[in-house]
Write a protein that holds these residues in place. Sequence first.
Motif, PDB file in Angstrom:
ATOM      1  N   GLU A  73       0.813  -1.221   0.000  1.00  0.00           N
ATOM      2  CA  GLU A  73       0.000   0.000   0.000  1.00  0.00           C
ATOM      3  C   GLU A  73       0.845   1.268   0.000  1.00  0.00           C
ATOM      4  N   ASN A  74       1.857   1.300   0.861  1.00  0.00           N
ATOM      5  CA  ASN A  74       2.663   2.515   1.008  1.00  0.00           C
ATOM      6  C   ASN A  74       4.147   2.273   0.741  1.00  0.00           C
ATOM      7  N   GLU A  75       4.477   1.320  -0.094  1.00  0.00           N
ATOM      8  CA  GLU A  75       5.882   1.058  -0.394  1.00  0.00           C
ATOM      9  C   GLU A  75       6.054   0.835  -1.886  1.00  0.00           C
ATOM     10  N   THR A  76       7.150   1.370  -2.403  1.00  0.00           N
ATOM     11  CA  THR A  76       7.429   1.277  -3.830  1.00  0.00           C
ATOM     12  C   THR A  76       8.842   0.762  -4.054  1.00  0.00           C
ATOM     13  N   HIS A  77       8.958  -0.169  -4.978  1.00  0.00           N
ATOM     14  CA  HIS A  77      10.260  -0.687  -5.395  1.00  0.00           C
ATOM     15  C   HIS A  77      10.634   0.020  -6.697  1.00  0.00           C
ATOM     16  N   ILE A  78      11.797   0.660  -6.710  1.00  0.00           N
ATOM     17  CA  ILE A  78      12.248   1.399  -7.895  1.00  0.00           C
ATOM     18  C   ILE A  78      13.431   0.660  -8.506  1.00  0.00           C
ATOM     19  N   ARG A  79      13.325   0.433  -9.802  1.00  0.00           N
ATOM     20  CA  ARG A  79      14.435  -0.145 -10.563  1.00  0.00           C
ATOM     21  C   ARG A  79      15.019   0.969 -11.424  1.00  0.00           C
ATOM     22  N   GLY A  80      16.314   1.202 -11.276  1.00  0.00           N
ATOM     23  CA  GLY A  80      16.991   2.226 -12.060  1.00  0.00           C
ATOM     24  C   GLY A  80      18.001   1.607 -13.004  1.00  0.00           C
ATOM     25  N   LEU A  81      18.077   2.138 -14.201  1.00  0.00           N
ATOM     26  CA  LEU A  81      19.008   1.642 -15.207  1.00  0.00           C
ATOM     27  C   LEU A  81      19.643   2.828 -15.919  1.00  0.00           C
ATOM     28  N   ASN A 147      33.695   8.148 -18.999  1.00  0.00           N
ATOM     29  CA  ASN A 147      33.579   9.584 -19.290  1.00  0.00           C
ATOM     30  C   ASN A 147      32.260  10.146 -18.765  1.00  0.00           C
ATOM     31  N   GLY A 148      31.201   9.354 -18.790  1.00  0.00           N
ATOM     32  CA  GLY A 148      29.895   9.814 -18.342  1.00  0.00           C
ATOM     33  C   GLY A 148      29.644   9.608 -16.864  1.00  0.00           C
ATOM     34  N   ASN A 149      30.665   9.181 -16.113  1.00  0.00           N
ATOM     35  CA  ASN A 149      30.495   8.878 -14.692  1.00  0.00           C
ATOM     36  C   ASN A 149      30.017  10.095 -13.896  1.00  0.00           C
ATOM     37  N   ASP A 150      30.600  11.257 -14.153  1.00  0.00           N
ATOM     38  CA  ASP A 150      30.185  12.461 -13.414  1.00  0.00           C
ATOM     39  C   ASP A 150      28.732  12.820 -13.720  1.00  0.00           C
ATOM     40  N   GLN A 151      28.330  12.642 -14.969  1.00  0.00           N
ATOM     41  CA  GLN A 151      26.946  12.945 -15.321  1.00  0.00           C
ATOM     42  C   GLN A 151      25.993  11.903 -14.741  1.00  0.00           C
ATOM     43  N   MET A 152      26.455  10.659 -14.569  1.00  0.00           N
ATOM     44  CA  MET A 152      25.626   9.661 -13.881  1.00  0.00           C
ATOM     45  C   MET A 152      25.366  10.091 -12.448  1.00  0.00           C
ATOM     46  N   LYS A 153      26.394  10.629 -11.811  1.00  0.00           N
ATOM     47  CA  LYS A 153      26.225  11.110 -10.435  1.00  0.00           C
ATOM     48  C   LYS A 153      25.272  12.305 -10.386  1.00  0.00           C
ATOM     49  N   GLU A 154      25.330  13.168 -11.417  1.00  0.00           N
ATOM     50  CA  GLU A 154      24.381  14.288 -11.497  1.00  0.00           C
ATOM     51  C   GLU A 154      22.943  13.782 -11.607  1.00  0.00           C
ATOM     52  N   LEU A 155      22.746  12.770 -12.456  1.00  0.00           N
ATOM     53  CA  LEU A 155      21.399  12.211 -12.616  1.00  0.00           C
ATOM     54  C   LEU A 155      20.934  11.542 -11.330  1.00  0.00           C
ATOM     55  N   GLU A 156      21.858  10.892 -10.629  1.00  0.00           N
ATOM     56  CA  GLU A 156      21.486  10.267  -9.358  1.00  0.00           C
ATOM     57  C   GLU A 156      21.093  11.328  -8.333  1.00  0.00           C
ATOM     58  N   LYS A 157      21.818  12.440  -8.308  1.00  0.00           N
ATOM     59  CA  LYS A 157      21.475  13.530  -7.394  1.00  0.00           C
ATOM     60  C   LYS A 157      20.117  14.121  -7.768  1.00  0.00           C
ATOM     61  N   LEU A 158      19.874  14.304  -9.058  1.00  0.00           N
ATOM     62  CA  LEU A 158      18.573  14.812  -9.506  1.00  0.00           C
ATOM     63  C   LEU A 158      17.453  13.865  -9.080  1.00  0.00           C
ATOM     64  N   TYR A 159      17.679  12.570  -9.253  1.00  0.00           N
ATOM     65  CA  TYR A 159      16.710  11.556  -8.840  1.00  0.00           C
ATOM     66  C   TYR A 159      16.423  11.663  -7.339  1.00  0.00           C
ATOM     67  N   GLN A 160      17.475  11.792  -6.548  1.00  0.00           N
ATOM     68  CA  GLN A 160      17.292  11.910  -5.094  1.00  0.00           C
ATOM     69  C   GLN A 160      16.570  13.212  -4.735  1.00  0.00           C
ATOM     70  N   ASP A 161      16.886  14.292  -5.443  1.00  0.00           N
ATOM     71  CA  ASP A 161      16.223  15.582  -5.170  1.00  0.00           C
ATOM     72  C   ASP A 161      14.731  15.517  -5.508  1.00  0.00           C
ATOM     73  N   ILE A 162      14.389  14.869  -6.610  1.00  0.00           N
ATOM     74  CA  ILE A 162      12.973  14.769  -6.990  1.00  0.00           C
ATOM     75  C   ILE A 162      12.220  13.930  -5.978  1.00  0.00           C
ATOM     76  N   ILE A 163      12.806  12.847  -5.547  1.00  0.00           N
ATOM     77  CA  ILE A 163      12.142  11.977  -4.549  1.00  0.00           C
ATOM     78  C   ILE A 163      11.976  12.713  -3.222  1.00  0.00           C
ATOM     79  N   ALA A 164      12.975  13.480  -2.843  1.00  0.00           N
ATOM     80  CA  ALA A 164      12.923  14.197  -1.555  1.00  0.00           C
ATOM     81  C   ALA A 164      11.939  15.366  -1.574  1.00  0.00           C
ATOM     82  N   SER A 165      11.572  15.852  -2.765  1.00  0.00           N
ATOM     83  CA  SER A 165      10.672  17.023  -2.834  1.00  0.00           C
ATOM     84  C   SER A 165       9.264  16.688  -2.399  1.00  0.00           C
TER      85      SER A 165
END
Length: 165
Positions: A73-81, A147-165
């Motif tokens: 009811e109140n829990e969600t499983h998120i798969r990220g790729l 090369n895209g590792n830093d941008q992966m971290k940016e996307l992960e931070k964006l993901y965390q920011d959206i969830i926290a909002s």
Amino acid sequence: MEVDKEVRLLLRFYNDLPQKATDLEQKFKDFGKIKNENYFVKTSKNHAWLHIIGPKKRYYSPHLHLEFESTSENETHIRGLYGPDQMLWTFFMFLHFMIAGVFLVFCGILYSNYILKNSLTLDFIVLGLMVFCWFLLYFIARQIRHNGNDQMKELEKLYQDIIAS
């Protein structure tokens, strides 16, 4: 996430959150409505895609695909790729199929030459080159992911920011 120690090219993660899936989906839809010059969010049913756009986008820029699955009811499983740009991925798949096609054709030619007792040198050289090309494509893909590792971290931070909002 330590990407350089992973063998697979597409990195995955899983996250369980004590929120409803519909609430999480709505957060991503709301963020997608906000015009952002660096990020683009696309949603469809229980999926969300985060893309880097604008001046920060490079050929190696990754995107993040999220899938929301209600476990209770109140829990969600998120798969990220994390994945590469679709154009780059399509190009790499084209190269893989071309190399596989040449490899299979020369396997047939090798067999024919073996049966006919002809020289096999050229066939083995081409087969060896195709195997070398497969390894080369793998290491090029690893370098692109690095090369895209830093941008992966940016996307992960964006993901965390959206969830926290």
